[in-house]
Motif scaffolding. Sequence first.
Motif, PDB file in Angstrom:
ATOM      1  N   ARG A 126     -10.775  -7.396  14.965  1.00 14.64           N
ATOM      2  CA  ARG A 126     -10.958  -6.491  16.098  1.00 14.64           C
ATOM      3  C   ARG A 126     -12.374  -5.908  16.032  1.00 14.64           C
ATOM      4  O   ARG A 126     -12.988  -5.817  14.966  1.00 14.64           O
ATOM      5  N   LYS A 152       0.829  -1.229   0.000  1.00 13.72           N
ATOM      6  CA  LYS A 152       0.000   0.000   0.000  1.00 13.72           C
ATOM      7  C   LYS A 152       0.849   1.257   0.000  1.00 13.72           C
ATOM      8  O   LYS A 152       0.558   2.215  -0.712  1.00 13.72           O
ATOM      9  N   ARG A 191      -8.131   5.005  18.498  1.00 11.62           N
ATOM     10  CA  ARG A 191      -8.531   5.097  17.080  1.00 11.62           C
ATOM     11  C   ARG A 191      -9.164   6.456  16.796  1.00 11.62           C
ATOM     12  O   ARG A 191      -8.882   7.091  15.784  1.00 11.62           O
ATOM     13  N   ASP A 214      -8.911   1.274   7.361  1.00 16.94           N
ATOM     14  CA  ASP A 214     -10.312   1.678   7.534  1.00 16.94           C
ATOM     15  C   ASP A 214     -10.595   3.015   6.848  1.00 16.94           C
ATOM     16  O   ASP A 214     -11.510   3.728   7.243  1.00 16.94           O
ATOM     17  N   ILE A 215      -9.816   3.360   5.841  1.00 15.16           N
ATOM     18  CA  ILE A 215      -9.995   4.683   5.230  1.00 15.16           C
ATOM     19  C   ILE A 215     -11.330   4.745   4.482  1.00 15.16           C
ATOM     20  O   ILE A 215     -12.120   5.674   4.671  1.00 15.16           O
ATOM     21  N   TYR A 268      -0.593   5.606  14.089  1.00 15.51           N
ATOM     22  CA  TYR A 268      -0.703   4.612  15.170  1.00 15.51           C
ATOM     23  C   TYR A 268       0.687   4.229  15.675  1.00 15.51           C
ATOM     24  O   TYR A 268       0.905   4.036  16.865  1.00 15.51           O
ATOM     25  N   ARG A 269       1.634   4.100  14.748  1.00 12.03           N
ATOM     26  CA  ARG A 269       2.999   3.748  15.136  1.00 12.03           C
ATOM     27  C   ARG A 269       3.617   4.834  16.022  1.00 12.03           C
ATOM     28  O   ARG A 269       4.323   4.541  16.992  1.00 12.03           O
ATOM     29  N   GLY A 320      -1.044   4.367   9.161  1.00  6.90           N
ATOM     30  CA  GLY A 320      -0.382   3.432  10.070  1.00  6.90           C
ATOM     31  C   GLY A 320       0.720   4.129  10.864  1.00  6.90           C
ATOM     32  O   GLY A 320       0.970   3.804  12.025  1.00  6.90           O
ATOM     33  N   ALA A 321       1.356   5.120  10.216  1.00  2.54           N
ATOM     34  CA  ALA A 321       2.451   5.843  10.886  1.00  2.54           C
ATOM     35  C   ALA A 321       1.934   6.615  12.100  1.00  2.54           C
ATOM     36  O   ALA A 321       2.662   6.800  13.079  1.00  2.54           O
ATOM     37  N   THR A 364       2.045  -1.422  18.123  1.00 10.78           N
ATOM     38  CA  THR A 364       1.036  -0.704  17.325  1.00 10.78           C
ATOM     39  C   THR A 364      -0.192  -1.566  17.086  1.00 10.78           C
ATOM     40  O   THR A 364      -1.331  -1.104  17.152  1.00 10.78           O
ATOM     41  N   SER A 365       0.073  -2.820  16.822  1.00  8.71           N
ATOM     42  CA  SER A 365      -1.024  -3.735  16.556  1.00  8.71           C
ATOM     43  C   SER A 365      -1.924  -3.862  17.802  1.00  8.71           C
ATOM     44  O   SER A 365      -3.138  -4.052  17.691  1.00  8.71           O
TER      45      SER A 365
HETATM   46  O1   DC Z   1       0.252  -0.061   7.816  1.00  7.63           O
HETATM   47  P1   DC Z   1       1.143  -0.301   9.028  1.00  7.63           P
HETATM   48  O2   DC Z   1       1.840  -1.629   9.011  1.00  7.63           O
HETATM   49  O3   DC Z   1       2.096   0.809   9.270  1.00  7.63           O
HETATM   50  O4   DC Z   1       0.132  -0.326  10.267  1.00  7.63           O
HETATM   51  C1   DC Z   1       0.582  -0.479  11.575  1.00  7.63           C
HETATM   52  C2   DC Z   1      -0.539  -1.004  12.462  1.00  7.63           C
HETATM   53  O5   DC Z   1      -1.572  -0.021  12.576  1.00  7.63           O
HETATM   54  C3   DC Z   1      -1.201  -2.302  12.018  1.00  7.63           C
HETATM   55  O6   DC Z   1      -1.230  -3.193  13.114  1.00  7.63           O
HETATM   56  C4   DC Z   1      -2.616  -1.918  11.674  1.00  7.63           C
HETATM   57  C5   DC Z   1      -2.836  -0.593  12.308  1.00  7.63           C
HETATM   58  N1   DC Z   1      -3.595   0.329  11.457  1.00  7.63           N
HETATM   59  C6   DC Z   1      -4.939   0.440  11.677  1.00  7.63           C
HETATM   60  O7   DC Z   1      -5.483  -0.236  12.533  1.00  7.63           O
HETATM   61  N2   DC Z   1      -5.664   1.319  10.925  1.00  7.63           N
HETATM   62  C7   DC Z   1      -5.087   2.048   9.976  1.00  7.63           C
HETATM   63  N3   DC Z   1      -5.835   2.905   9.264  1.00  7.63           N
HETATM   64  C8   DC Z   1      -3.697   1.923   9.727  1.00  7.63           C
HETATM   65  C9   DC Z   1      -2.976   1.037  10.494  1.00  7.63           C
END
Ligand code: DC
Length: 230
Positions: free
Chosen positions: A189, A15, A109, A133-134, A37-38, A34-35, A99-100
């Motif tokens: 989840r 992606k 979230r 979830d965009i 959340y990271r 994702g960044a 992050t997960s």
């Molecule tokens: O895309 P990524 O690997 O950087 O995502 C890191 C974590 O964040 C992965 O466990 C899923 C979560 N995530 C999410 O729940 N919702 C998002 N829109 C993006 C990432």
Amino acid sequence: MIDIIAIDGPSGVGKSTVARRVALALGLGYVDTGAIYRAIAWNAIKNKIDLSDETNLYEKSNNIQITVTPLDQFAKQQIFIHDTEITLAIRTPAVTDATSIISKLPRIRALAVSLQKKLANQSKNGAVLEGRDIGTVVFPDAKLKIYLDASPEVRANRRMLELKQQGYSTNLKTILDQISVRDERDSNREHSPLKPADDAVTILTDGLSIEDVVNRILMLYQSRTEKQHE
Ligand code: DC
């Protein structure tokens, strides 16, 4: 409303590379959700915050200032928390795992989504957002929704190459197991699970090059734009 392209899909599907190229080709902003959340997970680890204590984690994350630079000509972007650059630090296996866990928490979230919307709206021409979830939650009215998919084996091979380039030694079986754990967490989840939006176009990327996928998305975007002007 600005034009939004939503690119969702499981981890390791490509992606990020695809979304960055699409954004550069169209002159749109780019948000790696994702960044966000990271960054929250990195901050929690750094400050030794208990990841299972949602209230405390929310309170300690609520006022962190996350900034991202626009993509440069190499499609790279830097990420900061306050003045500390965390671009590479948020990619370590420990942060990935944390992050997960924190991305399951509804208040975290909500915080991340509000930041993602703010970042997208800073781009006047529109933005490409990639995540899970965009199309379903963050921008349900996006002009174009793409769901990228690939078999676990193809994703594990791509991930192994990536990790090798970053200097981590690992093997395919370990990565396959990690991918299956993350898929399970992301898809099952309770809040905003990973799934294609009803109106998303699914692209199975097994056997396709990055170029193929980018071109397909650009064509879809072009045809949506033409329809809009009819
Ligand atoms: O895309 P990524 O690997 O950087 O995502 C890191 C974590 O964040 C992965 O466990 C899923 C979560 N995530 C999410 O729940 N919702 C998002 N829109 C993006 C990432």
